[in-house]
Design an enzyme around this catalytic site. Sequence first.
Site, PDB file in Angstrom:
ATOM      1  N   GLN A  53       0.816  -1.220   0.000  1.00 53.47           N
ATOM      2  CA  GLN A  53       0.000   0.000   0.000  1.00 53.47           C
ATOM      3  C   GLN A  53       0.852   1.273   0.000  1.00 53.47           C
ATOM      4  O   GLN A  53       0.324   2.366  -0.174  1.00 53.47           O
ATOM      5  CB  GLN A  53      -0.932   0.012   1.217  1.00 53.47           C
ATOM      6  N   GLY A  90       2.152  -4.227  -8.504  1.00 53.55           N
ATOM      7  CA  GLY A  90       1.935  -3.249  -9.569  1.00 53.55           C
ATOM      8  C   GLY A  90       0.565  -2.587  -9.551  1.00 53.55           C
ATOM      9  O   GLY A  90       0.443  -1.389  -9.758  1.00 53.55           O
ATOM     10  N   THR A 117       8.527 -18.099 -17.112  1.00 52.60           N
ATOM     11  CA  THR A 117       8.825 -17.055 -18.093  1.00 52.60           C
ATOM     12  C   THR A 117       8.324 -15.708 -17.574  1.00 52.60           C
ATOM     13  O   THR A 117       7.175 -15.592 -17.160  1.00 52.60           O
ATOM     14  CB  THR A 117       8.154 -17.400 -19.437  1.00 52.60           C
ATOM     15  N   CYS A 133     -16.829  -9.790   2.720  1.00 50.80           N
ATOM     16  CA  CYS A 133     -17.978 -10.305   1.984  1.00 50.80           C
ATOM     17  C   CYS A 133     -17.532 -11.114   0.783  1.00 50.80           C
ATOM     18  O   CYS A 133     -18.209 -12.031   0.351  1.00 50.80           O
ATOM     19  CB  CYS A 133     -18.883  -9.163   1.542  1.00 50.80           C
TER      20      CYS A 133
END
Length: 396
Positions: free
Chosen positions: A179, A200, A237, A324
């Site tokens: 974060q 990312g 890869t 949830c």
Amino acid sequence: MQIYADNAATTRPSRAALAAMLPLLEEGYGNPSSLYTIGQKAKEALEDARAQVAAAIGAQPGEITFTSGGSEADTQALFTGAALGARKGKKHIISTKFEHHAVLHALEALEKQGYAVTLLDVPENGVVPVEAVAAALRPDTALVSVMYANNEIGTIQPIAAIGALCREKGVLFHTDAVQAVGHLPIDVKAQNIDMLSMSGHKFHGPKGVGALYCRRGILPQNVFYGGAQERGRRPGTENVPAIAGMAAALTEAVATMPETSPRIAALRDRLIRGILAIPHSVLNGDARQRLPGNANFCFEGIEGESLLLLLDQKGISASSGSACTSGSLDPSHVLLAIGRPHEVAHGSLRLTIGEDIGEKEIETIIESVTEVVAYLRGMSPVWRDLQEGKRSYVIQ
Ligand SMILES: *Cc1c(COP(=O)(O)O)cnc(C)c1O
């Protein structure tokens, strides 16, 4: 009007990320392990991205391993720290009760393998004091893992102080900075961070890609099996387009941070003031030690889920603390960790704003939340009991 206020869940990929990715998907699709030209071009893009990601956190390129995201980076960091400790006969790990599940569940797996885990309590302000870490250290402590900033309540931890303590005591220090990266200035050397995880899609890069920083001298342990990619540290890869997209997004986020961060923090403060005008509401987490874009509240007499659904009808995407998505109605482990009672933790709302939001949108959010909370309370038997004095308020 659509307002996206759930940037802690994921972010919109930036133009810079898309511009870096598209040519690698269309033309530069070579395998970076191949020796011919398009393979070597992909390899160049990969190493370029590695240098950019390293520079963004004050690391060296050789200290960056690309992963499939934050969860994998967290898992790899914890298993690496645990294995290195075990070699020296140290099998104790310290973390906190409000970590992301990627950390908590990896620690559960390590416990089953015979490691001892201490999870620190979190004070009501959501900031774990360095003294609590110091008090939990044992002669057999191998690893400390404390998140940089919490993903629900946005509180920022005293990372440099914990880093200095761990370095002094010869204990490895990992931080889940998913974060924080791209949102707060980070310098792994100055802050004595040994391992750091990033993802990312939390800073306007694509999903399914992340990175693990391991200080030189700490060799990341494989968590799965395959080829010798990433210098034998992470098989499979490489997802070169996503890696390049992440690097471009991060470079831009770091470059624009001095301008965006104070602007978003000012909007966040306006949002917090507006929402706290609602009676019997409370801000979760310290008001100052928090991520620029994060605001998290509990409302008495409200169900978080209904709140979200009604906000969605008004075009606002937000999140509640309740898990949830997992199909359970358990309240958030983070809100319970900071001491919110079950019934109040159910009535939570997380608003995480990004660069695309301005004052107009903030006013719309405040108005909509105020309306929806009043509407839901109007139908709530719990709220009626509170008003009639048959129950007492938890939030004053
Ligand atoms: C999102 C998040 C993760 C998981 O990252 P993924 O890339 O989605 O696997 C881990 N830790 C924190 C604090 C997060 O916010």
